[in-house]
Design an enzyme around this catalytic site. Structure first.
Site, PDB file in Angstrom:
ATOM      1  CG  LEU A  10      41.952  52.153  23.621  1.00  0.00           C
ATOM      2  CD1 LEU A  10      42.165  52.607  22.173  1.00  0.00           C
ATOM      3  CD2 LEU A  10      40.611  51.432  23.763  1.00  0.00           C
ATOM      4  CB  VAL A  12      45.743  44.415  29.596  1.00  0.00           C
ATOM      5  CG1 VAL A  12      45.242  42.984  29.687  1.00  0.00           C
ATOM      6  CG2 VAL A  12      47.263  44.447  29.488  1.00  0.00           C
ATOM      7  NE  ARG A  33      48.979  58.505  29.434  1.00  0.00           N
ATOM      8  CZ  ARG A  33      49.481  58.176  30.618  1.00  0.00           C
ATOM      9  NH1 ARG A  33      49.418  59.029  31.622  1.00  0.00           N
ATOM     10  NH2 ARG A  33      50.036  56.995  30.802  1.00  0.00           N
ATOM     11  CB  VAL A  74      43.038  54.488  33.187  1.00  0.00           C
ATOM     12  CG1 VAL A  74      42.699  54.967  31.772  1.00  0.00           C
ATOM     13  CG2 VAL A  74      42.310  55.329  34.212  1.00  0.00           C
ATOM     14  CG  ASN A 102      39.879  45.915  39.948  1.00  0.00           C
ATOM     15  OD1 ASN A 102      38.688  45.609  39.925  1.00  0.00           O
ATOM     16  ND2 ASN A 102      40.848  45.075  39.644  1.00  0.00           N
ATOM     17  N   GLY A 129      37.320  38.796  35.123  1.00  0.00           N
ATOM     18  CA  GLY A 129      37.520  37.811  34.071  1.00  0.00           C
ATOM     19  C   GLY A 129      38.853  38.006  33.377  1.00  0.00           C
ATOM     20  CG  HIS A 185      34.763  38.653  42.252  1.00  0.00           C
ATOM     21  ND1 HIS A 185      36.062  38.807  41.823  1.00  0.00           N
ATOM     22  CD2 HIS A 185      34.254  37.645  41.508  1.00  0.00           C
ATOM     23  CE1 HIS A 185      36.310  37.934  40.859  1.00  0.00           C
ATOM     24  NE2 HIS A 185      35.223  37.224  40.646  1.00  0.00           N
ATOM     25  CG  ASN A 186      39.051  41.235  42.906  1.00  0.00           C
ATOM     26  OD1 ASN A 186      38.109  40.840  42.217  1.00  0.00           O
ATOM     27  ND2 ASN A 186      40.022  41.980  42.408  1.00  0.00           N
ATOM     28  CD  GLU A 189      40.579  36.648  41.858  1.00  0.00           C
ATOM     29  OE1 GLU A 189      39.574  37.123  41.301  1.00  0.00           O
ATOM     30  OE2 GLU A 189      41.725  37.065  41.631  1.00  0.00           O
ATOM     31  NE  ARG A 287      47.176  36.306  47.149  1.00  0.00           N
ATOM     32  CZ  ARG A 287      46.625  36.732  46.018  1.00  0.00           C
ATOM     33  NH1 ARG A 287      47.042  37.834  45.436  1.00  0.00           N
ATOM     34  NH2 ARG A 287      45.630  36.060  45.463  1.00  0.00           N
ATOM     35  NE  ARG A 442      35.812  45.320  76.198  1.00  0.00           N
ATOM     36  CZ  ARG A 442      34.664  45.966  76.268  1.00  0.00           C
ATOM     37  NH1 ARG A 442      33.592  45.378  76.772  1.00  0.00           N
ATOM     38  NH2 ARG A 442      34.583  47.204  75.840  1.00  0.00           N
TER      39      ARG A 442
HETATM   40  P1  NDP Z   1      47.085  48.620  31.500  1.00  0.00           P
HETATM   41  O1  NDP Z   1      48.282  48.968  32.275  1.00  0.00           O
HETATM   42  O2  NDP Z   1      47.170  47.553  30.485  1.00  0.00           O
HETATM   43  O3  NDP Z   1      46.529  49.924  30.776  1.00  0.00           O
HETATM   44  C1  NDP Z   1      46.417  51.126  31.450  1.00  0.00           C
HETATM   45  C2  NDP Z   1      45.780  52.170  30.544  1.00  0.00           C
HETATM   46  O4  NDP Z   1      45.560  53.339  31.340  1.00  0.00           O
HETATM   47  C3  NDP Z   1      46.632  52.563  29.377  1.00  0.00           C
HETATM   48  O5  NDP Z   1      45.803  52.683  28.260  1.00  0.00           O
HETATM   49  C4  NDP Z   1      47.186  53.929  29.813  1.00  0.00           C
HETATM   50  O6  NDP Z   1      47.426  54.807  28.757  1.00  0.00           O
HETATM   51  C5  NDP Z   1      46.047  54.472  30.626  1.00  0.00           C
HETATM   52  N1  NDP Z   1      46.453  55.501  31.575  1.00  0.00           N
HETATM   53  C6  NDP Z   1      47.185  55.339  32.697  1.00  0.00           C
HETATM   54  N2  NDP Z   1      47.330  56.509  33.350  1.00  0.00           N
HETATM   55  C7  NDP Z   1      46.659  57.426  32.634  1.00  0.00           C
HETATM   56  C8  NDP Z   1      46.429  58.808  32.800  1.00  0.00           C
HETATM   57  N3  NDP Z   1      46.914  59.486  33.840  1.00  0.00           N
HETATM   58  N4  NDP Z   1      45.711  59.452  31.850  1.00  0.00           N
HETATM   59  C9  NDP Z   1      45.220  58.796  30.798  1.00  0.00           C
HETATM   60  N5  NDP Z   1      45.400  57.470  30.584  1.00  0.00           N
HETATM   61  C10 NDP Z   1      46.112  56.799  31.492  1.00  0.00           C
HETATM   62  O7  NDP Z   1      45.933  48.309  32.588  1.00  0.00           O
HETATM   63  P2  NDP Z   1      44.776  47.192  32.585  1.00  0.00           P
HETATM   64  O8  NDP Z   1      44.026  47.281  31.317  1.00  0.00           O
HETATM   65  O9  NDP Z   1      45.304  45.898  33.027  1.00  0.00           O
HETATM   66  O10 NDP Z   1      43.856  47.717  33.794  1.00  0.00           O
HETATM   67  C11 NDP Z   1      42.962  48.803  33.656  1.00  0.00           C
HETATM   68  C12 NDP Z   1      42.007  48.766  34.831  1.00  0.00           C
HETATM   69  O11 NDP Z   1      41.280  47.557  34.793  1.00  0.00           O
HETATM   70  C13 NDP Z   1      42.680  48.818  36.202  1.00  0.00           C
HETATM   71  O12 NDP Z   1      41.894  49.583  37.067  1.00  0.00           O
HETATM   72  C14 NDP Z   1      42.690  47.377  36.625  1.00  0.00           C
HETATM   73  O13 NDP Z   1      42.728  47.236  38.022  1.00  0.00           O
HETATM   74  C15 NDP Z   1      41.373  46.907  36.036  1.00  0.00           C
HETATM   75  N6  NDP Z   1      41.250  45.473  35.825  1.00  0.00           N
HETATM   76  C16 NDP Z   1      42.271  44.755  35.270  1.00  0.00           C
HETATM   77  C17 NDP Z   1      42.147  43.386  35.096  1.00  0.00           C
HETATM   78  C18 NDP Z   1      43.235  42.594  34.466  1.00  0.00           C
HETATM   79  O14 NDP Z   1      43.104  41.356  34.467  1.00  0.00           O
HETATM   80  N7  NDP Z   1      44.265  43.186  33.930  1.00  0.00           N
HETATM   81  C19 NDP Z   1      40.921  42.689  35.483  1.00  0.00           C
HETATM   82  C20 NDP Z   1      39.886  43.531  35.983  1.00  0.00           C
HETATM   83  C21 NDP Z   1      40.075  44.864  36.158  1.00  0.00           C
HETATM   84  P3  NDP Z   1      48.877  54.884  28.030  1.00  0.00           P
HETATM   85  O15 NDP Z   1      48.837  53.860  26.941  1.00  0.00           O
HETATM   86  O16 NDP Z   1      48.914  56.277  27.486  1.00  0.00           O
HETATM   87  O17 NDP Z   1      49.921  54.631  29.058  1.00  0.00           O
END
Ligand code: NDP
Length: 475
Positions: A10, A12, A33, A74, A102, A129, A185-186, A189, A287, A442
């Site tokens: 849970l 972002v 977690r 995650v 991702n 998004g 897509h990325n 982007e 970049r 070649r």
């Molecule tokens: P965050 O860093 O906000 O959240 C990461 C989550 O993963 C946390 O809830 C964390 O739990 C959990 N986590 C990390 N490691 C573990 C583990 N070993 N075991 C259990 N839980 C774990 O990440 P985002 O929400 O930004 O990104 C999540 C995914 O979504 C990524 O793959 C990202 O690439 C993808 N994504 C993100 C976008 C964005 O705009 N941010 C857009 C599209 C895709 P805890 O709270 O316990 O640390």
């Protein structure tokens, strides 16, 4: 009461995705977690719908209605593997495990194959998004078994963005197809952002416009064929003034672009597939170049042009260059999807991909409707550049595009995206390419052989002999 779907992770993205499900009337199991995040979600947003918070994976899985549907949200890589290892033993055949992160498509292929052996459907879903999209309706690219999509698809289509009532979500193809499409897509982007940045840089340095004036120009462009989320937010950024210094905000941001890796993956996969994605590659390398502070510092003393001459009225030319280069970048990205689909047997509908990118995602744009139409009129078009409408538009724009590349070169303003896209266009257009000379080279140093324009067969010239005899090697 049992949950229709669950979300673990849970952060972002995960928490907004969970809220999106709940807002659409689905009972959502929620797990993280670190339990404090689960509690915070319920405290802040519990009123938005039906949530079933769970402190342990066991309780989470027990709260899901069968066949269970759970989304992992995650970080890609090791964290995703750890979460799969934790939850998969708790699931039963027929359950659907969804990875919304991702992930690299090769990881998704590996995970799908391993879980299929245990009867578990593994669905790799590309979600675009950002934070807001996850909440309000993202673009969703699901890959996995058609059987899993049958029960999962309607829920995903429900929470996805809608354009003209059409959901920005459709079944992409088996195993890694969804994550592959999200990766490209990325990559697109990256290219789109680079081209917009070059347009800005040229207007500023070669036209002498202020960021505020450029913001206005972008707003005008946004009304036309370039209308898109990225152009819109660029205008917003350029009109923003830094509160602390009173300077244009764009001038106080360090000019070193970062990346998380999906652009690089797109180029790596394209190299493996043999698809020229020059626009995307230039964007990734631009970049990378921006971050090489040591080289940039040392190179500042290098000679530049002795005055290229400013052009005060070329905003329209830049629009044409931006549009044409954008067509090239998208054409290249779609070719990569086509090649990936052929390589892995995914059978991806290219027009449908343009359709689900029209809303929710970062590259959403009017333009994608045109791409959808192009693939509708000819699903096998070898490149979008030869679609009648794109060909006519780029044909009209190409002189301005060339002028912009010349102005950039003469003024010493780097425009790698514009320049390489133009070279790609001219490369495809050329009657003859100097690849003929490369084949001869070649054959000269490595006896690699060549084919002739005038007869069949594979040939080798004995370059070391004085009369250079040619022999046919395949006869
Ligand atoms: P965050 O860093 O906000 O959240 C990461 C989550 O993963 C946390 O809830 C964390 O739990 C959990 N986590 C990390 N490691 C573990 C583990 N070993 N075991 C259990 N839980 C774990 O990440 P985002 O929400 O930004 O990104 C999540 C995914 O979504 C990524 O793959 C990202 O690439 C993808 N994504 C993100 C976008 C964005 O705009 N941010 C857009 C599209 C895709 P805890 O709270 O316990 O640390």
């Amino acid at each position: 009461q049992q949950a229709v779907i669950g979300v673990t992770g849970l952060g972002v993205m995960g928490r907004n995705l969970a809220r999106n499900f709940a807002r659409h009337g689905y009972t959502v199991a929620a797990h993280n977690r670190t339990n404090t995040k689960t509690k915070a979600l319920i405290e802040e947003f519990g009123h938005e719908g039906e949530f079933l918070p769970a402190e342990t994976p066991e309780a989470f899985v027990a709260s899901l209605a069968r066949p269970r549907k759970m989304v992992i949200m995650v970080q890609a890589g090791a964290a995703t593997d750890a979460v799969i290892d934790e939850f998969a033993p708790l699931l039963e055949p027929g359950d659907i495990l969804i990875d919304g992160g991702n992930a690299h498509f090769a990881d998704t292929r590996r995970r799908e194959a391993a879980l299929r052996e245990r009867g578990i459907h593994f669905v790799g879903v590309g979600i675009s998004g950002g934070e807001q999209g996850a909440l309000d309706g993202p673009s969703i690219m699901p890959g996995g078994s058609p059987e899993a999509y049958e029960s999962l698809g309607p829920i995903l289509e429900d929470i996805a963005a809608k354009v003209d009532g059409v959901p920005c979500c459709t079944y992409v193809g088996p195993d890694g197809a969804g994550h592959f499409v999200k990766m490209v897509h990325n990559g697109i982007e990256y290219a789109d952002m680079q081209l917009i940045a070059e347009a800005y840089d040229l207007l500023r340095k070669a036209s002498g416009m202020t960021p505020g004036e450029i913001a206005e120009t972008f707003r005008t462009w946004n009304e036309g064929r370039l209308g898109s989320y990225l152009i819109e937010i660029t205008a917003d950024v350029l009109s923003h003034v830094d509160r602390a210094t009173g300077k244009p905000y764009v001038d106080v941001v360090l000019d070193q672009a970062e990346q998380k890796g999906t652009g690089r993956w797109t180029v790596q996969a394209a190299l493996d597939l043999g698809v020229p994605v020059t626009g995307i590659a230039e964007a990734v390398f631009a970049r990378s170049l921006s971050g090489h502070v040591d080289m940039r510092g040392a190179a500042r003393q290098l000679a530049g042009p002795s005055g290229g001459g400013l052009d005060h009225s070329f905003a329209d030319d830049v629009e044409q260059a931006l549009y044409s280069s954008k067509v090239v970048a998208y054409a290249q990205g779609f070719n990569e999807i086509q090649a990936g689909s052929a390589q892995y047997g995914w059978n991806i509908d290219l027009g449908a991909m343009a359709t689900i990118w029209r809303g929710g995602c970062i590259i959403r744009a009017k333009f994608l409707d045109r791409i959808r139409e192009a693939y509708e009129s000819d699903p096998n078009t070898p490149t979008l550049l030869t679609d009648a409408r794109f060909a006519a538009e780029v044909g009209d724009a190409q002189n301005a595009w060339r002028d912009v590349a010349v102005t950039a070169t003469k003024n010493g303003i780097p425009a790698p995206g514009f320049a390489s896209s133009l070279a790609y266009y001219d490369g495809l257009r050329a009657d003859r390419l100097p690849a003929a000379l490369i084949q001869a080279q070649r054959d000269f140093f490595g006896a690699h052989t060549y084919r002739r324009t005038d007869r069949d067969g594979v040939y080798h010239t004995q370059w070391e002999l004085p009369d250079r005899p040619e022999t046919r090697t395949d006869a």
